[in-house]
Design a protein around this motif. Structure first.
Motif, PDB file in Angstrom:
ATOM      1  N   SER A 245      -6.418  -9.298   5.797  1.00 51.84           N
ATOM      2  CA  SER A 245      -6.442 -10.643   5.295  1.00 51.84           C
ATOM      3  C   SER A 245      -4.884 -10.946   4.832  1.00 51.84           C
ATOM      4  O   SER A 245      -5.070 -11.685   3.334  1.00 51.84           O
ATOM      5  CB  SER A 245      -7.589 -11.250   4.498  1.00 51.84           C
ATOM      6  OG  SER A 245      -7.288 -12.318   4.228  1.00 51.84           O
ATOM      7  N   VAL A 246      -3.794 -10.851   5.305  1.00 49.45           N
ATOM      8  CA  VAL A 246      -2.558 -10.945   4.699  1.00 49.45           C
ATOM      9  C   VAL A 246      -1.875 -12.007   5.259  1.00 49.45           C
ATOM     10  O   VAL A 246      -2.205 -12.566   6.525  1.00 49.45           O
ATOM     11  CB  VAL A 246      -1.882  -9.616   4.586  1.00 49.45           C
ATOM     12  CG1 VAL A 246      -2.469  -8.621   4.031  1.00 49.45           C
ATOM     13  CG2 VAL A 246      -1.295  -9.206   6.242  1.00 49.45           C
ATOM     14  N   PRO A 247      -0.729 -12.679   5.017  1.00 51.09           N
ATOM     15  CA  PRO A 247      -0.069 -13.729   5.529  1.00 51.09           C
ATOM     16  C   PRO A 247       0.477 -13.491   7.056  1.00 51.09           C
ATOM     17  O   PRO A 247       0.585 -12.081   7.271  1.00 51.09           O
ATOM     18  CB  PRO A 247       1.145 -14.003   4.718  1.00 51.09           C
ATOM     19  CG  PRO A 247       0.708 -13.796   3.314  1.00 51.09           C
ATOM     20  CD  PRO A 247      -0.167 -12.553   3.535  1.00 51.09           C
TER      21      PRO A 247
ATOM     22  N   THR B 298      -6.749 -12.936  10.889  1.00 52.13           N
ATOM     23  CA  THR B 298      -5.601 -13.782  11.048  1.00 52.13           C
ATOM     24  C   THR B 298      -5.396 -15.035  11.856  1.00 52.13           C
ATOM     25  O   THR B 298      -6.233 -15.039  12.793  1.00 52.13           O
ATOM     26  CB  THR B 298      -4.151 -12.931  11.599  1.00 52.13           C
ATOM     27  OG1 THR B 298      -4.522 -11.649  10.979  1.00 52.13           O
ATOM     28  CG2 THR B 298      -2.718 -13.571  11.168  1.00 52.13           C
ATOM     29  N   SER B 299      -4.821 -16.207  11.720  1.00 50.81           N
ATOM     30  CA  SER B 299      -4.747 -17.250  12.472  1.00 50.81           C
ATOM     31  C   SER B 299      -4.213 -17.165  13.969  1.00 50.81           C
ATOM     32  O   SER B 299      -4.405 -18.006  14.782  1.00 50.81           O
ATOM     33  CB  SER B 299      -4.008 -18.318  11.990  1.00 50.81           C
ATOM     34  OG  SER B 299      -4.664 -18.458  10.375  1.00 50.81           O
ATOM     35  N   ILE B 300      -3.551 -16.059  14.225  1.00 49.11           N
ATOM     36  CA  ILE B 300      -3.118 -15.684  15.491  1.00 49.11           C
ATOM     37  C   ILE B 300      -4.028 -14.468  16.098  1.00 49.11           C
ATOM     38  O   ILE B 300      -4.350 -13.840  15.223  1.00 49.11           O
ATOM     39  CB  ILE B 300      -1.689 -15.597  15.651  1.00 49.11           C
ATOM     40  CG1 ILE B 300      -1.090 -14.416  14.635  1.00 49.11           C
ATOM     41  CG2 ILE B 300      -0.799 -17.025  15.365  1.00 49.11           C
ATOM     42  CD1 ILE B 300       0.267 -14.227  15.089  1.00 49.11           C
TER      43      ILE B 300
ATOM     44  N   GLY C 128      -6.176 -12.813  -2.047  1.00 50.41           N
ATOM     45  CA  GLY C 128      -5.756 -13.940  -1.732  1.00 50.41           C
ATOM     46  C   GLY C 128      -6.649 -14.976  -1.484  1.00 50.41           C
ATOM     47  O   GLY C 128      -8.081 -14.622  -1.588  1.00 50.41           O
ATOM     48  N   ARG C 129      -6.283 -15.925  -0.954  1.00 47.10           N
ATOM     49  CA  ARG C 129      -7.540 -17.224  -0.685  1.00 47.10           C
ATOM     50  C   ARG C 129      -8.595 -16.631   0.038  1.00 47.10           C
ATOM     51  O   ARG C 129      -9.648 -16.786  -0.214  1.00 47.10           O
ATOM     52  CB  ARG C 129      -6.918 -18.542  -0.095  1.00 47.10           C
ATOM     53  CG  ARG C 129      -5.867 -19.310  -1.131  1.00 47.10           C
ATOM     54  CD  ARG C 129      -4.955 -20.241  -0.330  1.00 47.10           C
ATOM     55  NE  ARG C 129      -4.080 -20.930  -1.155  1.00 47.10           N
ATOM     56  CZ  ARG C 129      -2.932 -20.603  -1.702  1.00 47.10           C
ATOM     57  NH1 ARG C 129      -2.510 -19.191  -1.438  1.00 47.10           N
ATOM     58  NH2 ARG C 129      -2.071 -21.340  -2.518  1.00 47.10           N
ATOM     59  N   MET C 130      -8.237 -16.571   1.344  1.00 42.68           N
ATOM     60  CA  MET C 130      -9.335 -15.982   2.350  1.00 42.68           C
ATOM     61  C   MET C 130     -10.001 -14.748   2.026  1.00 42.68           C
ATOM     62  O   MET C 130     -11.085 -14.364   2.080  1.00 42.68           O
ATOM     63  CB  MET C 130      -9.110 -16.005   3.693  1.00 42.68           C
ATOM     64  CG  MET C 130      -8.571 -17.460   4.239  1.00 42.68           C
ATOM     65  SD  MET C 130      -9.783 -18.577   4.257  1.00 42.68           S
ATOM     66  CE  MET C 130     -10.893 -18.277   5.612  1.00 42.68           C
ATOM     67  N   GLY C 131      -9.348 -13.704   1.368  1.00 42.11           N
ATOM     68  CA  GLY C 131      -9.743 -12.461   1.218  1.00 42.11           C
ATOM     69  C   GLY C 131     -10.535 -12.555   0.095  1.00 42.11           C
ATOM     70  O   GLY C 131     -11.881 -12.027   0.295  1.00 42.11           O
TER      71      GLY C 131
HETATM   72  N1  LIG Z   1      -6.089 -20.009   4.225  1.00 42.20           N
HETATM   73  C1  LIG Z   1      -6.747 -20.513   5.376  1.00 42.20           C
HETATM   74  O1  LIG Z   1      -7.335 -21.817   5.291  1.00 42.20           O
HETATM   75  C2  LIG Z   1      -6.967 -19.724   6.428  1.00 42.20           C
HETATM   76  C3  LIG Z   1      -8.136 -19.826   7.388  1.00 42.20           C
HETATM   77  C4  LIG Z   1      -8.218 -18.761   8.279  1.00 42.20           C
HETATM   78  C5  LIG Z   1      -7.403 -17.628   8.458  1.00 42.20           C
HETATM   79  N2  LIG Z   1      -6.667 -17.544   7.388  1.00 42.20           N
HETATM   80  C6  LIG Z   1      -5.684 -16.333   7.780  1.00 42.20           C
HETATM   81  O2  LIG Z   1      -6.072 -15.443   6.640  1.00 42.20           O
HETATM   82  C7  LIG Z   1      -4.858 -14.736   6.254  1.00 42.20           C
HETATM   83  C8  LIG Z   1      -4.677 -14.710   4.602  1.00 42.20           C
HETATM   84  O3  LIG Z   1      -4.257 -16.063   4.496  1.00 42.20           O
HETATM   85  P1  LIG Z   1      -4.565 -16.728   2.908  1.00 42.20           P
HETATM   86  O4  LIG Z   1      -4.615 -18.128   3.113  1.00 42.20           O
HETATM   87  O5  LIG Z   1      -5.616 -16.112   2.395  1.00 42.20           O
HETATM   88  O6  LIG Z   1      -3.240 -16.257   2.272  1.00 42.20           O
HETATM   89  P2  LIG Z   1      -2.733 -15.818   0.757  1.00 42.20           P
HETATM   90  O7  LIG Z   1      -1.437 -15.956   0.691  1.00 42.20           O
HETATM   91  O8  LIG Z   1      -3.575 -16.842  -0.206  1.00 42.20           O
HETATM   92  O9  LIG Z   1      -3.398 -14.449   0.733  1.00 42.20           O
HETATM   93  C9  LIG Z   1      -2.720 -13.339   1.310  1.00 42.20           C
HETATM   94  C10 LIG Z   1      -2.943 -12.222   0.416  1.00 42.20           C
HETATM   95  O10 LIG Z   1      -2.175 -11.015   0.865  1.00 42.20           O
HETATM   96  C11 LIG Z   1      -1.576 -10.394   0.057  1.00 42.20           C
HETATM   97  N3  LIG Z   1      -0.653  -9.412   0.629  1.00 42.20           N
HETATM   98  C12 LIG Z   1       0.686  -9.852   1.119  1.00 42.20           C
HETATM   99  N4  LIG Z   1       1.466  -8.828   1.616  1.00 42.20           N
HETATM  100  C13 LIG Z   1       0.580  -7.910   1.593  1.00 42.20           C
HETATM  101  C14 LIG Z   1       1.000  -6.402   1.605  1.00 42.20           C
HETATM  102  N5  LIG Z   1       1.863  -5.886   2.113  1.00 42.20           N
HETATM  103  N6  LIG Z   1      -0.290  -5.534   1.333  1.00 42.20           N
HETATM  104  C15 LIG Z   1      -1.346  -6.007   0.596  1.00 42.20           C
HETATM  105  N7  LIG Z   1      -1.568  -7.219   0.167  1.00 42.20           N
HETATM  106  C16 LIG Z   1      -0.664  -8.070   0.767  1.00 42.20           C
HETATM  107  C17 LIG Z   1      -1.031 -11.239  -1.119  1.00 42.20           C
HETATM  108  O11 LIG Z   1      -0.644 -10.798  -2.212  1.00 42.20           O
HETATM  109  C18 LIG Z   1      -2.258 -12.145  -1.082  1.00 42.20           C
HETATM  110  O12 LIG Z   1      -3.113 -11.844  -2.153  1.00 42.20           O
HETATM  111  C19 LIG Z   1      -3.711 -15.257   7.049  1.00 42.20           C
HETATM  112  O13 LIG Z   1      -3.426 -14.373   8.135  1.00 42.20           O
HETATM  113  C20 LIG Z   1      -4.091 -16.441   7.755  1.00 42.20           C
HETATM  114  O14 LIG Z   1      -3.875 -16.783   8.707  1.00 42.20           O
HETATM  115  C21 LIG Z   1      -6.058 -18.235   6.439  1.00 42.20           C
END
Ligand SMILES: NC(=O)c1ccc[n+]([C@@H]2O[C@H](COP(=O)([O-])OP(=O)(O)OC[C@H]3O[C@@H](n4cnc5c(N)ncnc54)[C@H](O)[C@@H]3O)[C@@H](O)[C@H]2O)c1
Ligand SMILES: O=C(O)C(=O)C[C@]1(C(=O)O)C=C[C@@H](O)C=C1
Length: 274
Positions: free
Chosen positions: A70-72, A97-99, A29-32
């Motif tokens: 790093s999942v939603p 996670t954001s919370i 995912g994006r942050m991962g």
């Molecule tokens: N994007 C941001 O700006 C940002 C910044 C700080 C924190 N965060 C936190 O980072 C986390 C991820 O956000 P993101 O923006 O990267 O989201 P994203 O949707 O881009 O990535 C999430 C990844 O998780 C995977 N996923 C979903 N369910 C899953 C499961 N059951 N098992 C394994 N993988 C699974 C998805 O396939 C996806 O690749 C969130 O908790 C968010 O609050 C995001």
């Protein structure tokens, strides 16, 4: 810092690096992906465990020295519970996670080893931790995360230690109401069919900045914005209170009550005077 001292610093840290096995759940995912790239760039062995990879969970999780979740937001607690079954007490477990209250609590409950809650206060568009803030919520055996925290600081990142409770309280204002306000403004501009590119041509710096932030919001996954607004009852209530404030002030505008609007301005400016 001179180039020579930067090189010396890098040389020293390369000498001291212990390469670790790291699994990032949600690592594609994006942050991962951002964390995977940063960690792999200095030599750590990073694996991603995505939604379709749970058949390989034993192999990807039981050997890992660090697991990052790093999942939603809405799936985080379930994923922590699911992952914890494969972890040994020697694995350090953290989330980004954001919370922070529910994930940190879930990690402490379901995992016996080191636990830490992290919240990177930046999006996936950054190219390093430099000049970025990360909120750190200590959980258990914090020392086991010291190398990760050092890595962030050595890149020029700033760590802010907090409890999950203080973090979530602050994020009502830093994130939930901000996201609502920007989301609403975006919806309003779209409804009014504003020609954004044309508007930017004749705009002030603050308008350009604001539009850039709104554009970034709408480039993110919609579930991130929505989950940040809906994460707690307190957030929903604060957003409703903000809408009430808009309504109250808008009434003064509609009534062309100049005096009352100036009074509001004068009365409230004090908290922004620091
Ligand atoms: N994007 C941001 O700006 C940002 C910044 C700080 C924190 N965060 C936190 O980072 C986390 C991820 O956000 P993101 O923006 O990267 O989201 P994203 O949707 O881009 O990535 C999430 C990844 O998780 C995977 N996923 C979903 N369910 C899953 C499961 N059951 N098992 C394994 N993988 C699974 C998805 O396939 C996806 O690749 C969130 O908790 C968010 O609050 C995001
Ligand atoms: O994209 C950005 O620049 C962000 O700051 C992303 C952002 C935010 O909007 O607050 C998104 C979610 C995280 O919890 C932290 C940061």
């Amino acid at each position: 810092m001179s180039l020579q001292s930067q090189l010396n610093l890098e040389f020293t840290s390369i000498n001291q690096i212990k390469f670790r096995r790291i699994t990032i759940i949600g690592g594609r995912g994006r942050m991962g992906k951002l964390f995977a790239e940063q960690l792999a760039a200095i030599g750590h062995q990073v694996n991603a465990l995505g939604q379709q990879d749970w058949d390989d969970a034993e192999q990807l999780l039981s050997q890992a020295e660090l697991v990052i979740i790093s999942v939603p937001i809405e799936y985080t607690v379930d994923v922590i519970k699911r992952a914890a079954k494969y972890l040994t007490p020697s694995t350090a477990l953290c989330d980004i996670t954001s919370i922070k209250i529910q994930p940190t609590q879930a990690m402490l409950t379901h995992h016996n080893g080191a636990v830490m809650g992290l919240h990177p206060m930046f999006g996936p568009s950054v190219s390093s931790f430099s000049e970025q803030k990360v909120v750190v919520c200590p959980g258990r055996n914090d020392d086991e995360f010291q190398w990760l925290l050092d890595l962030i600081e050595n890149q020029g990142g700033e760590l802010i230690t907090s409890t999950p409770e203080e973090h979530d309280e602050m994020m009502v204002f830093i994130q939930a109401t901000q996201h609502f306000y920007r989301f609403s403004l975006g919806v309003f501009f779209a409804q009014a069919n504003v020609d954004i590119e044309r508007s930017l041509l004749m705009s002030s710096p603050s308008y350009r900045q604001e539009i850039e932030i709104i554009k970034r919001l709408f480039r993110q996954n919609p579930s991130l914005c929505v989950d940040i607004m809906l994460a707690t009852e307190e957030r929903c209530q604060a957003i409703n209170d903000l809408a009430d404030t808009y309504g109250r002030l808008a009434k003064l505008v509609v009534n062309k009550d100049r005096e009352a609007l100036i009074k509001e301005f004068e009365k409230n400016k004090v908290i922004f005077s620091g």
